[in-house]
Write an enzyme that holds these catalytic residues in place. Sequence first.
Site, short mmCIF file in Angstrom:
data_model
loop_
_atom_site.label_atom_id
_atom_site.label_comp_id
_atom_site.label_asym_id
_atom_site.label_seq_id
_atom_site.Cartn_x
_atom_site.Cartn_y
_atom_site.Cartn_z
N LYS A 98 -11.98 0.67 -0.84
CA LYS A 98 -11.07 1.28 -1.81
C LYS A 98 -11.73 1.26 -3.20
O LYS A 98 -12.56 2.11 -3.48
CB LYS A 98 -9.72 0.58 -1.75
CG LYS A 98 -9.13 0.70 -0.31
CD LYS A 98 -7.73 0.23 -0.19
CE LYS A 98 -7.30 0.08 1.27
NZ LYS A 98 -7.28 1.31 2.04
N SER B 166 0.78 -1.23 0.00
CA SER B 166 0.00 0.00 0.00
C SER B 166 0.81 1.28 0.00
O SER B 166 0.27 2.35 -0.22
CB SER B 166 -0.94 0.00 1.20
OG SER B 166 -0.21 -0.17 2.40
N HIS C 297 -5.62 -3.43 -1.99
CA HIS C 297 -5.32 -2.44 -3.03
C HIS C 297 -5.35 -3.03 -4.43
O HIS C 297 -5.09 -2.31 -5.40
CB HIS C 297 -3.95 -1.79 -2.76
CG HIS C 297 -3.96 -0.90 -1.57
ND1 HIS C 297 -4.23 0.46 -1.64
CD2 HIS C 297 -3.78 -1.17 -0.26
CE1 HIS C 297 -4.19 0.98 -0.44
NE2 HIS C 297 -3.92 0.02 0.44
C1 LIG Z 1 -3.46 -3.62 2.90
C2 LIG Z 1 -4.61 -3.13 3.70
N1 LIG Z 1 -5.36 -4.01 4.38
C3 LIG Z 1 -6.41 -3.63 5.12
C4 LIG Z 1 -6.78 -2.30 5.23
C5 LIG Z 1 -7.94 -1.90 6.08
O1 LIG Z 1 -9.06 -1.67 5.31
P1 LIG Z 1 -10.26 -0.75 5.83
O2 LIG Z 1 -9.83 0.67 5.69
O3 LIG Z 1 -11.40 -1.12 4.97
O4 LIG Z 1 -10.51 -1.10 7.26
C6 LIG Z 1 -6.03 -1.35 4.52
C7 LIG Z 1 -6.41 0.07 4.63
O5 LIG Z 1 -5.71 0.99 4.41
C8 LIG Z 1 -4.93 -1.76 3.75
O6 LIG Z 1 -4.19 -0.88 3.07
#
Ligand SMILES: Cc1ncc(COP(=O)(O)O)c(C=O)c1O
Length: 391
Positions: free
Chosen positions: A244, A185, A213
């Site tokens: 996202k 990310s 992502h």
């Molecule tokens: C790789 C990854 N997993 C999980 C999440 C968490 O997702 P959420 O914002 O829907 O809780 C994110 C959020 O930035 C993320 O980048």
Amino acid sequence: MPLLEKFDVAGQLKSGLGHVGKDPTCVVFDQLNSATEGVVEGRTTILAGTNNYLGLTFDPDCIAAGVAAMKTWGTGTTGSRMANGSYAAHGALEAELADLYQCSNAMVFSTGYAANLGVLTALLGKGDAVLLDSDAHASLYDGCRMSEADIYRFKHNDVGSLERRIARLGDRARRTLIVIEGVYSVLGDRAPLKEIAEIKERYGARLLVDEAHSLGVYGERGCGVAEEQGVLDKVDFIVGTFSKSLGAMGGFCASQHDVLGLFRYVSRPFMFTASPSPAVMATTREALNKLRTRPELKETLWTNARQLYNGLQDLGFELGPEISPVIAVRCKDRQSALAEWNQLLEAGVYVNMMLPPATPGGGSFLRCSISAAHTPDQIDTIISKFKALDV
Ligand SMILES: Cc1ncc(COP(=O)(O)O)c(C=O)c1O
């Protein structure tokens, strides 16, 4: 140390953020004009730091689906599915996700963060082992820590480092879960999933991939990097988020293993929180429908990603190793990153500030995430504002 004194450190950190100009954690959008444009302190601002990859947050069909669901089913579910029951849309969304991933099972969580906590704590316990990529997202770290399994980190995307660690585990490899992301990310680089899947098979371990992502971005059906690299059937647990590319909120896990159905009885982040709201489920389902019916969104996203990556690279900025909709510009240090972030905001471009310790190698980055909804003119403007930075 008295209980409240530890906040002195957080206080110093906070004032340091605002030292150079505006505090990046306190930006307020007074208005949104579209998926890619907002208003900050009266200034029209291009949104170049959302994770709105397909630009669906203002899609008329998604909005209409959400409004209709709210009118029919109300504003919230007011409780967990264990205690208060499921709505028809929870099951329908799970069936659609299982279908997308060609899996027998899928399970919906209230956020992507909760999905990672919920799956990791259900799967792992004392005596189990996790091999975790060092650049993994905080939610994966937190889920592994909560599970009480033994955590071994391997070097980011380094197949040799992974194999050395798994070999050292001997027979425990069969009690081991490898935890990675499809696309990381901060730098937007993909995992070498084919090689990692081969290692997991050879050692009899299990594999979890977070496609937060990459959903809607990679693979013919938009499933993510596992689909793109042809190893979807080798991944034991796929987790992801609706927040996202799908422009909503919530998370999920899809799996070929029937035990996923039993996670509902043991996964505390699933059992002890309210289930996703009717509007969220309806907009997510409509966004999944867009994924199936509007493949051109993914194509536009990639055209836009190439325009921004190439434009910034031509200006000499140091970027992540491959073109992706996540494009991070490396800054000299923390202070320059803060100064440049402020200059961009004043010039009408909002990007994400990524500071250590939550960054690869402790670097400081200005992260852009590009959307199918950006216009070529908006991308040219973003590039020109980076060009004008006083670095
Ligand atoms: C790789 C990854 N997993 C999980 C999440 C968490 O997702 P959420 O914002 O829907 O809780 C994110 C959020 O930035 C993320 O980048």
